[in-house]
Design an enzyme around this catalytic site. Structure first.
Site, PDB file in Angstrom:
ATOM      1  N   ARG A  12       0.762   0.717  -1.092  1.00 25.85           N
ATOM      2  CA  ARG A  12       1.373  -0.431  -1.766  1.00 25.85           C
ATOM      3  C   ARG A  12       2.868  -0.549  -1.475  1.00 25.85           C
ATOM      4  O   ARG A  12       3.401  -1.658  -1.369  1.00 25.85           O
ATOM      5  CB  ARG A  12       1.149  -0.302  -3.276  1.00 25.85           C
ATOM      6  CG  ARG A  12       1.598  -1.513  -4.075  1.00 25.85           C
ATOM      7  CD  ARG A  12       1.075  -1.428  -5.498  1.00 25.85           C
ATOM      8  NE  ARG A  12       1.382  -2.619  -6.268  1.00 25.85           N
ATOM      9  CZ  ARG A  12       2.088  -2.590  -7.401  1.00 25.85           C
ATOM     10  NH1 ARG A  12       2.551  -1.453  -7.869  1.00 25.85           N
ATOM     11  NH2 ARG A  12       2.311  -3.707  -8.058  1.00 25.85           N
ATOM     12  N   HIS A  22       4.940  -3.967  -0.483  1.00 27.54           N
ATOM     13  CA  HIS A  22       6.076  -4.481  -1.259  1.00 27.54           C
ATOM     14  C   HIS A  22       7.369  -4.436  -0.463  1.00 27.54           C
ATOM     15  O   HIS A  22       8.311  -5.158  -0.759  1.00 27.54           O
ATOM     16  CB  HIS A  22       6.212  -3.710  -2.574  1.00 27.54           C
ATOM     17  CG  HIS A  22       5.200  -4.115  -3.602  1.00 27.54           C
ATOM     18  ND1 HIS A  22       5.376  -3.953  -4.948  1.00 27.54           N
ATOM     19  CD2 HIS A  22       3.980  -4.698  -3.453  1.00 27.54           C
ATOM     20  CE1 HIS A  22       4.312  -4.417  -5.600  1.00 27.54           C
ATOM     21  NE2 HIS A  22       3.445  -4.856  -4.716  1.00 27.54           N
ATOM     22  N   ASP A  23       7.426  -3.588   0.544  1.00 22.36           N
ATOM     23  CA  ASP A  23       8.576  -3.595   1.451  1.00 22.36           C
ATOM     24  C   ASP A  23       8.508  -4.820   2.364  1.00 22.36           C
ATOM     25  O   ASP A  23       9.454  -5.604   2.448  1.00 22.36           O
ATOM     26  CB  ASP A  23       8.597  -2.304   2.287  1.00 22.36           C
ATOM     27  CG  ASP A  23       9.746  -2.294   3.279  1.00 22.36           C
ATOM     28  OD1 ASP A  23      10.794  -2.914   2.978  1.00 22.36           O
ATOM     29  OD2 ASP A  23       9.613  -1.668   4.349  1.00 22.36           O
ATOM     30  N   ASP A  82      11.700  -3.456   6.180  1.00 21.64           N
ATOM     31  CA  ASP A  82      13.027  -2.899   6.470  1.00 21.64           C
ATOM     32  C   ASP A  82      13.435  -1.816   5.478  1.00 21.64           C
ATOM     33  O   ASP A  82      14.614  -1.482   5.362  1.00 21.64           O
ATOM     34  CB  ASP A  82      14.083  -4.030   6.451  1.00 21.64           C
ATOM     35  CG  ASP A  82      14.165  -4.697   5.079  1.00 21.64           C
ATOM     36  OD1 ASP A  82      13.372  -4.334   4.175  1.00 21.64           O
ATOM     37  OD2 ASP A  82      15.028  -5.576   4.901  1.00 21.64           O
ATOM     38  N   ASN A  86       7.567  -4.209  -9.339  1.00 22.25           N
ATOM     39  CA  ASN A  86       7.801  -2.781  -9.085  1.00 22.25           C
ATOM     40  C   ASN A  86       8.093  -1.944 -10.331  1.00 22.25           C
ATOM     41  O   ASN A  86       7.767  -0.752 -10.376  1.00 22.25           O
ATOM     42  CB  ASN A  86       8.981  -2.606  -8.116  1.00 22.25           C
ATOM     43  CG  ASN A  86       8.698  -3.195  -6.740  1.00 22.25           C
ATOM     44  OD1 ASN A  86       7.534  -3.249  -6.320  1.00 22.25           O
ATOM     45  ND2 ASN A  86       9.729  -3.644  -6.049  1.00 22.25           N
ATOM     46  N   PRO A 132       3.138 -11.642  -4.705  1.00 21.60           N
ATOM     47  CA  PRO A 132       2.284 -12.367  -5.642  1.00 21.60           C
ATOM     48  C   PRO A 132       2.092 -11.601  -6.947  1.00 21.60           C
ATOM     49  O   PRO A 132       2.082 -10.366  -6.961  1.00 21.60           O
ATOM     50  CB  PRO A 132       0.938 -12.472  -4.906  1.00 21.60           C
ATOM     51  CG  PRO A 132       1.203 -12.101  -3.492  1.00 21.60           C
ATOM     52  CD  PRO A 132       2.446 -11.277  -3.466  1.00 21.60           C
ATOM     53  N   HIS A 174      -7.184  -2.838  -2.820  1.00 18.76           N
ATOM     54  CA  HIS A 174      -7.505  -2.546  -4.218  1.00 18.76           C
ATOM     55  C   HIS A 174      -8.832  -1.806  -4.363  1.00 18.76           C
ATOM     56  O   HIS A 174      -9.381  -1.712  -5.441  1.00 18.76           O
ATOM     57  CB  HIS A 174      -7.487  -3.835  -5.058  1.00 18.76           C
ATOM     58  CG  HIS A 174      -6.119  -4.451  -5.197  1.00 18.76           C
ATOM     59  ND1 HIS A 174      -5.886  -5.689  -5.747  1.00 18.76           N
ATOM     60  CD2 HIS A 174      -4.892  -3.978  -4.842  1.00 18.76           C
ATOM     61  CE1 HIS A 174      -4.576  -5.953  -5.733  1.00 18.76           C
ATOM     62  NE2 HIS A 174      -3.956  -4.933  -5.174  1.00 18.76           N
ATOM     63  N   THR A 175      -9.323  -1.267  -3.276  1.00 20.37           N
ATOM     64  CA  THR A 175     -10.450  -0.329  -3.318  1.00 20.37           C
ATOM     65  C   THR A 175      -9.971   1.058  -3.756  1.00 20.37           C
ATOM     66  O   THR A 175     -10.782   1.939  -4.053  1.00 20.37           O
ATOM     67  CB  THR A 175     -11.136  -0.229  -1.942  1.00 20.37           C
ATOM     68  OG1 THR A 175     -12.158   0.758  -2.004  1.00 20.37           O
ATOM     69  CG2 THR A 175     -10.164   0.188  -0.836  1.00 20.37           C
ATOM     70  N   ASP A 192     -10.839  -0.180  -8.491  1.00 17.32           N
ATOM     71  CA  ASP A 192     -12.252  -0.152  -8.087  1.00 17.32           C
ATOM     72  C   ASP A 192     -12.925   0.955  -8.898  1.00 17.32           C
ATOM     73  O   ASP A 192     -12.838   2.127  -8.541  1.00 17.32           O
ATOM     74  CB  ASP A 192     -12.347   0.119  -6.581  1.00 17.32           C
ATOM     75  CG  ASP A 192     -13.761   0.483  -6.141  1.00 17.32           C
ATOM     76  OD1 ASP A 192     -14.713   0.320  -6.944  1.00 17.32           O
ATOM     77  OD2 ASP A 192     -13.906   0.934  -4.986  1.00 17.32           O
ATOM     78  N   ASP A 215     -13.275   2.013   0.673  1.00 20.24           N
ATOM     79  CA  ASP A 215     -14.547   1.451   1.151  1.00 20.24           C
ATOM     80  C   ASP A 215     -14.619  -0.013   0.719  1.00 20.24           C
ATOM     81  O   ASP A 215     -13.647  -0.555   0.210  1.00 20.24           O
ATOM     82  CB  ASP A 215     -15.724   2.262   0.573  1.00 20.24           C
ATOM     83  CG  ASP A 215     -15.712   2.297  -0.951  1.00 20.24           C
ATOM     84  OD1 ASP A 215     -15.031   1.441  -1.576  1.00 20.24           O
ATOM     85  OD2 ASP A 215     -16.372   3.175  -1.527  1.00 20.24           O
TER      86      ASP A 215
HETATM   87  C1  HEM Z   1      -3.052 -10.543  -2.943  1.00 23.72           C
HETATM   88  C2  HEM Z   1      -2.097 -10.391  -3.844  1.00 23.72           C
HETATM   89  C3  HEM Z   1      -1.881  -9.119  -4.599  1.00 23.72           C
HETATM   90  C4  HEM Z   1      -1.622  -9.024  -5.922  1.00 23.72           C
HETATM   91  C5  HEM Z   1      -1.493 -10.159  -6.906  1.00 23.72           C
HETATM   92  C6  HEM Z   1      -1.522  -7.616  -6.237  1.00 23.72           C
HETATM   93  C7  HEM Z   1      -1.235  -7.121  -7.486  1.00 23.72           C
HETATM   94  C8  HEM Z   1      -1.314  -5.788  -7.835  1.00 23.72           C
HETATM   95  C9  HEM Z   1      -1.146  -5.277  -9.164  1.00 23.72           C
HETATM   96  C10 HEM Z   1      -0.802  -6.118 -10.397  1.00 23.72           C
HETATM   97  C11 HEM Z   1      -1.347  -3.942  -9.129  1.00 23.72           C
HETATM   98  C12 HEM Z   1      -1.275  -2.980 -10.307  1.00 23.72           C
HETATM   99  C13 HEM Z   1       0.169  -2.655 -10.607  1.00 23.72           C
HETATM  100  C14 HEM Z   1       0.336  -1.962 -11.932  1.00 23.72           C
HETATM  101  O1  HEM Z   1      -0.240  -2.393 -12.927  1.00 23.72           O
HETATM  102  O2  HEM Z   1       1.100  -0.958 -11.987  1.00 23.72           O
HETATM  103  C15 HEM Z   1      -1.631  -3.598  -7.770  1.00 23.72           C
HETATM  104  C16 HEM Z   1      -1.888  -2.327  -7.322  1.00 23.72           C
HETATM  105  C17 HEM Z   1      -2.093  -2.000  -5.998  1.00 23.72           C
HETATM  106  N1  HEM Z   1      -1.965  -2.865  -4.927  1.00 23.72           N
HETATM  107 FE1  HEM Z   1      -1.899  -4.864  -5.010  1.00 23.72          FE
HETATM  108  N2  HEM Z   1      -1.722  -6.891  -5.093  1.00 23.72           N
HETATM  109  C18 HEM Z   1      -1.935  -7.766  -4.066  1.00 23.72           C
HETATM  110  C19 HEM Z   1      -2.112  -7.415  -2.740  1.00 23.72           C
HETATM  111  C20 HEM Z   1      -2.028  -6.140  -2.253  1.00 23.72           C
HETATM  112  C21 HEM Z   1      -1.908  -5.792  -0.863  1.00 23.72           C
HETATM  113  C22 HEM Z   1      -1.785  -6.802   0.276  1.00 23.72           C
HETATM  114  C23 HEM Z   1      -1.880  -4.430  -0.791  1.00 23.72           C
HETATM  115  C24 HEM Z   1      -1.731  -3.534   0.413  1.00 23.72           C
HETATM  116  C25 HEM Z   1      -1.776  -3.920   1.667  1.00 23.72           C
HETATM  117  C26 HEM Z   1      -2.010  -3.945  -2.137  1.00 23.72           C
HETATM  118  C27 HEM Z   1      -2.103  -2.611  -2.490  1.00 23.72           C
HETATM  119  C28 HEM Z   1      -2.202  -2.144  -3.797  1.00 23.72           C
HETATM  120  C29 HEM Z   1      -2.531  -0.784  -4.141  1.00 23.72           C
HETATM  121  C30 HEM Z   1      -2.946   0.290  -3.156  1.00 23.72           C
HETATM  122  C31 HEM Z   1      -2.442  -0.680  -5.531  1.00 23.72           C
HETATM  123  C32 HEM Z   1      -2.613   0.574  -6.382  1.00 23.72           C
HETATM  124  C33 HEM Z   1      -1.266   1.294  -6.454  1.00 23.72           C
HETATM  125  C34 HEM Z   1      -1.257   2.589  -7.257  1.00 23.72           C
HETATM  126  O3  HEM Z   1      -2.271   3.034  -7.797  1.00 23.72           O
HETATM  127  O4  HEM Z   1      -0.155   3.183  -7.349  1.00 23.72           O
HETATM  128  N3  HEM Z   1      -2.064  -5.005  -2.991  1.00 23.72           N
HETATM  129  N4  HEM Z   1      -1.595  -4.746  -7.000  1.00 23.72           N
END
Ligand code: HEM
Ligand SMILES: *[C@@H]1O[C@H](CO)[C@@H](O)[C@H](O)[C@H]1NC(C)=O
Ligand SMILES: *[C@@H]1O[C@H](CO)[C@@H](O)[C@H](O)[C@H]1NC(C)=O
Length: 333
Positions: free
Chosen positions: A68, A72-73, A80, A100, A169, A199-200, A251, A259
């Site tokens: 993640r 976010h970077d 960067d 963040n 987003p 988000h898997t 997931d 997966d």
């Molecule tokens: C499509 C729009 C996306 C939205 C709205 C979104 C939103 C979020 C949110 C709200 C969380 C939970 C944060 C929290 O409650 O602390 C999350 C976690 C996560 N996101 Fe996304 N995300 C998106 C796309 C992505 C993309 C493109 C990636 C990676 C290429 C990604 C990777 C992750 C990962 C791996 C987690 C888990 C992080 C952890 O457990 O520390 N997300 N995301």
């Protein structure tokens, strides 16, 4: 406010669509190549991998957190390493931005990698490249696909709090807003669906999806695209008020395995975030992609790798632009 943001986004998109020079260097990333450190720091990839592996062995979730960080970077001024800067002097850290705050993590692992690399080959490997390599290694370590990571990014000398708040987003954004934010980075609906497959693995806090459970559209009703008994389970540990930081698996079927069960969950109306579920319910093209990836893990893996390379190529600093930071948390003096 939300309307104002939408208007600005649409105008921005129209500008991009009609400006012939706009995409030059933005998404091509032609300057980056996997062998970038082969002479200057031949052990770079190995060092990153061993420290990521150690961190993920200690805590499985770390793989998700590192993946993640790269996202976010890249969505803020390009890949960067701006997200890694702490607040000092004129810099206002992105770590305090809405996406963040109380959420982005893994910075200590990046620090450990950086200091090992500074020992091996000082002022050579950028923090932005460390993030890109860590994202790939994290994916592989949890059972996901591998890909060659183009390298040669340099590190920024500034951060953008507003960029972080506006470009990344939010989980309650509409499908259209999310897609627009991806398109502003040169990514399309295929990239959006494939990359959401991240988000898997990993967790989300109650505060990231509470709205769905109680008051989705401001009418006091829950989000009906959420399966009812699953929603009831979530309400148990995510009450109307309090418990904001309580953690849930993105997931729930295989929370630490990379997966395609994320897509299967969405088909069963058990996507955790609203932004996950809308991929199925609000757009024909993305619905087809969700079904395709739910059905065929291999197609998901193939596209995920391609889209990760594409995301990693967003506006890199190359040549004499930027710098190679000595510490990922602060610019060189
Ligand atoms: C499509 C729009 C996306 C939205 C709205 C979104 C939103 C979020 C949110 C709200 C969380 C939970 C944060 C929290 O409650 O602390 C999350 C976690 C996560 N996101 Fe996304 N995300 C998106 C796309 C992505 C993309 C493109 C990636 C990676 C290429 C990604 C990777 C992750 C990962 C791996 C987690 C888990 C992080 C952890 O457990 O520390 N997300 N995301
Ligand atoms: C989305 O969530 C944010 C933060 O909780 C909130 O301020 C905003 O009003 C929500 N937006 C919509 C459209 O519900
Ligand atoms: C739901 O949200 C709307 C707008 O955000 C608010 O006016 C209303 O009081 C909320 N209703 C409940 C039952 O929480």
């Amino acid at each position: 406010m939300a309307q104002l943001i939408s208007v600005v986004l649409v105008l921005g998109l129209a500008f991009l669509a009609f400006s012939p020079i706009c995409f030059c260097g933005k998404t091509t990333g032609g300057y980056l190549y996997p062998q970038f450190y082969d002479r200057s720091c031949p052990k770079a990839r190995e060092i990153v991998n061993s420290i990521v592996a150690k961190a993920v062995a200690k805590e499985a979730r770390m793989a998700a957190s590192l993946l993640r960080l790269h996202f976010h970077d890249c969505f803020v001024k390009g890949c960067d390493a701006s997200i890694l800067l702490d607040s000092t002097g004129r810099i206002i850290s992105e770590k305090g931005a809405n996406p963040n705050r109380n959420s982005a993590r893994g910075f200590e692992v990046i620090d450990e990698i950086k200091s090992a690399l500074e020992e091996e080959c000082p002022e050579t490997v950028s923090c932005a490249d460390i993030l890109a390599l860590s994202a790939r290694d994290s994916t592989v370590l949890t059972g996901g696909p591998s890909w060659e990571v183009p390298l040669g990014r340099r590190d920024s000398r500034s951060a953008s709090l507003s960029g972080s708040n506006n470009n990344i987003p939010a989980p309650n954004n509409t499908f259209q807003t999310i897609l627009t934010k991806f398109m502003l980075q040169g990514l399309n609906v295929v990239d959006l669906v494939a990359l959401s497959g991240s988000h898997t693995i990993g967790n989300a806090r109650c505060t990231s999806f509470r709205q769905r459970l109680y008051n989705q559209s401001g009418n006091g009703k829950p989000d009906f695209s959420l399966q009812q008994s699953f929603a009831a389970q979530l309400r148990n540990r995510c009450p109307r008020s309090g418990g904001d930081q309580n953690l849930f698996f993105l997931d729930f079927v295989s929370p630490t395995k990379f997966d395609n069960s994320y897509f299967k969950n969405i088909l069963a109306s058990k996507g955790l975030l609203s932004s996950d579920q809308v991929l199925l319910t609000k757009n024909e093209a993305s619905m087809e992609l969700v079904k395709k990836y739910a059905e065929c893990n291999e197609l998901f893996f193939e596209q995920f790798s391609k889209s990760m390379v594409k995301m990693g190529n967003i506006s890199p600093l190359t040549g004499f632009r930027g710098e190679i930071r000595k510490s990922c948390r602060k610019i060189n003096s």
